[in-house]
Motif scaffolding. Sequence first.
Motif, PDB file in Angstrom:
ATOM      1  N   ASP A 125     -44.690  15.608  39.088  1.00 44.93           N
ATOM      2  CA  ASP A 125     -44.906  16.827  38.463  1.00 44.93           C
ATOM      3  C   ASP A 125     -45.177  16.638  37.115  1.00 44.93           C
ATOM      4  O   ASP A 125     -44.342  15.808  36.263  1.00 44.93           O
ATOM      5  N   ALA A 126     -46.074  17.273  36.341  1.00 46.31           N
ATOM      6  CA  ALA A 126     -46.133  17.147  34.961  1.00 46.31           C
ATOM      7  C   ALA A 126     -45.231  17.627  34.303  1.00 46.31           C
ATOM      8  O   ALA A 126     -44.815  17.251  32.922  1.00 46.31           O
ATOM      9  N   ALA A 127     -44.447  18.403  34.680  1.00 44.64           N
ATOM     10  CA  ALA A 127     -43.045  18.711  33.865  1.00 44.64           C
ATOM     11  C   ALA A 127     -42.176  17.491  33.880  1.00 44.64           C
ATOM     12  O   ALA A 127     -41.058  17.700  32.683  1.00 44.64           O
ATOM     13  N   TYR A 128     -42.400  16.567  34.392  1.00 44.33           N
ATOM     14  CA  TYR A 128     -41.296  15.257  34.062  1.00 44.33           C
ATOM     15  C   TYR A 128     -42.079  14.498  33.336  1.00 44.33           C
ATOM     16  O   TYR A 128     -41.650  13.033  33.157  1.00 44.33           O
ATOM     17  N   VAL A 129     -43.221  14.508  32.749  1.00 45.16           N
ATOM     18  CA  VAL A 129     -43.967  13.264  32.053  1.00 45.16           C
ATOM     19  C   VAL A 129     -43.376  12.968  30.734  1.00 45.16           C
ATOM     20  O   VAL A 129     -43.382  11.604  30.376  1.00 45.16           O
ATOM     21  N   HIS A 130     -42.834  13.786  30.310  1.00 44.88           N
ATOM     22  CA  HIS A 130     -41.848  13.395  29.049  1.00 44.88           C
ATOM     23  C   HIS A 130     -40.193  13.216  29.378  1.00 44.88           C
ATOM     24  O   HIS A 130     -39.567  13.350  28.231  1.00 44.88           O
ATOM     25  N   PHE A 131     -39.978  13.653  30.579  1.00 48.56           N
ATOM     26  CA  PHE A 131     -38.681  13.670  30.677  1.00 48.56           C
ATOM     27  C   PHE A 131     -37.762  14.785  30.011  1.00 48.56           C
ATOM     28  O   PHE A 131     -36.621  14.358  29.379  1.00 48.56           O
ATOM     29  N   LEU A 132     -38.414  15.815  29.688  1.00 48.04           N
ATOM     30  CA  LEU A 132     -37.691  16.837  28.844  1.00 48.04           C
ATOM     31  C   LEU A 132     -36.142  17.190  29.821  1.00 48.04           C
ATOM     32  O   LEU A 132     -36.445  17.383  30.827  1.00 48.04           O
ATOM     33  N   ALA A 133     -35.189  17.349  29.047  1.00 45.87           N
ATOM     34  CA  ALA A 133     -33.817  17.511  29.437  1.00 45.87           C
ATOM     35  C   ALA A 133     -33.690  18.803  30.331  1.00 45.87           C
ATOM     36  O   ALA A 133     -33.131  18.761  31.351  1.00 45.87           O
ATOM     37  N   GLU A 134     -34.247  19.869  29.985  1.00 43.16           N
ATOM     38  CA  GLU A 134     -34.362  20.892  30.768  1.00 43.16           C
ATOM     39  C   GLU A 134     -35.016  20.945  32.239  1.00 43.16           C
ATOM     40  O   GLU A 134     -34.376  21.332  32.918  1.00 43.16           O
ATOM     41  N   ASN A 135     -36.036  20.203  32.304  1.00 48.35           N
ATOM     42  CA  ASN A 135     -36.616  20.123  33.512  1.00 48.35           C
ATOM     43  C   ASN A 135     -36.185  19.179  34.452  1.00 48.35           C
ATOM     44  O   ASN A 135     -35.885  19.246  35.687  1.00 48.35           O
ATOM     45  N   MET A 136     -35.662  18.199  33.930  1.00 47.77           N
ATOM     46  CA  MET A 136     -35.143  17.018  34.506  1.00 47.77           C
ATOM     47  C   MET A 136     -33.701  17.383  34.922  1.00 47.77           C
ATOM     48  O   MET A 136     -33.267  17.138  36.253  1.00 47.77           O
TER      49      MET A 136
END
Lengths: 312, 250
Positions: A62-73
Amino acid sequence: MPTLLIAEHDHKSLKPATLNAVTAAAKLGQPITILVAGHNADAAAKAAASVAGVAEVLHADDAAYVHFLAENMAALIAKLAPNYTHVMAPATSNGKNYLPRAAGLCGCAQVSDIISVESADTFTRPIYAGNAIATVQSKAKIKFITVRGTAFDAAAATGGSAAVKKIDGAGDSGLSKFVGEELSKSERPELTAARIVVSGGRALGSGEVFKKLLEPLADKLNAAIGASRAAVDAGYVPNDYQVGQTGKVVAPDLYIAIGISGAIQHLAGMKDSKVIVAINKDADAPIFQLADYGLIGDLFQIVPELTEKLGK
Amino acid sequence: MKILVTVKRVIDFNVKIRIKPDGSGVETANVKMSMNPFDEIAVEEAVRLKEKNIATETVVVSFGAAQVQDTLRTALAMGIDRAIHVPVDTEIQSLGVAQALKKIIEKEKPDLVIMGKQAIDGDSSQAGPLLAAMLGWGQGTFASKVEVAGGSVKVTREVDGGLETVELKLPAVVTTDLRLNEPRYASLPNIMKAKKKPIETMTVEQLGVNPAPRQVTLKVTEPPKRKGGIKVPDVATLVDKLRNEAKVIP
């Protein structure tokens, strides 16, 4: 009940720290599931499936994980966590960012930076910059654990044939967004995974001299370059060079400390190196107390001479 | 906007720690204590935001025995407006701290919480993310630059590969890294002024939190000692030793 291990990867391949964490997870004696959360990360998921000892790979793309943002991960990890007794991640800057957040979402505390697994609920971890080792027992219902890579050998990257299961992500939290990054580009080995590390301190005097003196030596040895906090604070090199309690922890076969006096917080990041060489003009520098080979003298003469002699 | 910062009283970073002979922990009696260095950076950042008129009010919170009031006074002397002390006589761990802070934050309603990225005693580096998770707020850990603009905050983070910048919706939690700022020393007039600033007490009972540790320390031991090695007289000897004795270079 299985262990969930969060892979550290760049969407194309696994970061070496993941393999060390697999070894730590294997000590629990339970099946290991690896979560690869990324974007267009089929290659990383495939790499995870080939790691020896891995039972299953969960792949959330998912594009939500492309930068491994803590909130999404963390939202995804916390959604999966109740199916596992242990949730582990390498103690990298990413793991240290999202794993405690996932623990918080589950109402659990994290056991940070473990260096051994004593039993299913008991682990050892360094405290006070590694000047003491605590044996801790976690009473959390799910054990969230970050793993210090240098304390565990790397698992074999091949030999496994786990199934890859595609799973849904947990969406974008809308709390944070990625703005940009400024990454150090280098052809050298990664600092935390290098077999040899050449590290410089404030005594080098400037960023220019740091480069001029240390790069040829590192090139000869195919070494990574590190630095003391003082050298980073003085602006000689960027922050990601820092070895120490609050920087990176390294344990290479050979660590060459050049013009580094050996403050407690620096020693915390390198004292598990197999062989330590210290080059310093101050005979009383604390670094000499743990160096296997100490050479007292002027680094501006010694380092070029060392670089030259290694060529022969 | 209102900023809340947290501080922890820890063994001073210059002190060589001693492990108790019975292995129950690290000796803290008669040892010089100071504010956790990363928390000093958090305090400094909050004070600077107030000086730039971005923050309108700053509050500092600490947990622990009566002596943490000294640490709170230090933060007040650096320029924080007022303090909250949560008295706890026994050990309080990151999870208990985060749970209690959540209650305080629900009351205080800050727009930004700034904490140290880790305390240099437990080195566990988790209170900030635990708190952000419980509040459902965004988090900017390991910050080396913080820029508040409108309803959001841009945080430049020190990460393994270099620097990364994220933008967080406010309210948010930020944890500080070393190069965010250089904390000031409190001046004598400010130390005197700080004596008059208010320190409010809130008990864990009032907050409705049970701070009992979820993680039991079974023992604390010395790390394996490294034997000091030898001094070599010159580069030629060093190369010879590395090649033929340690066998770490070809």
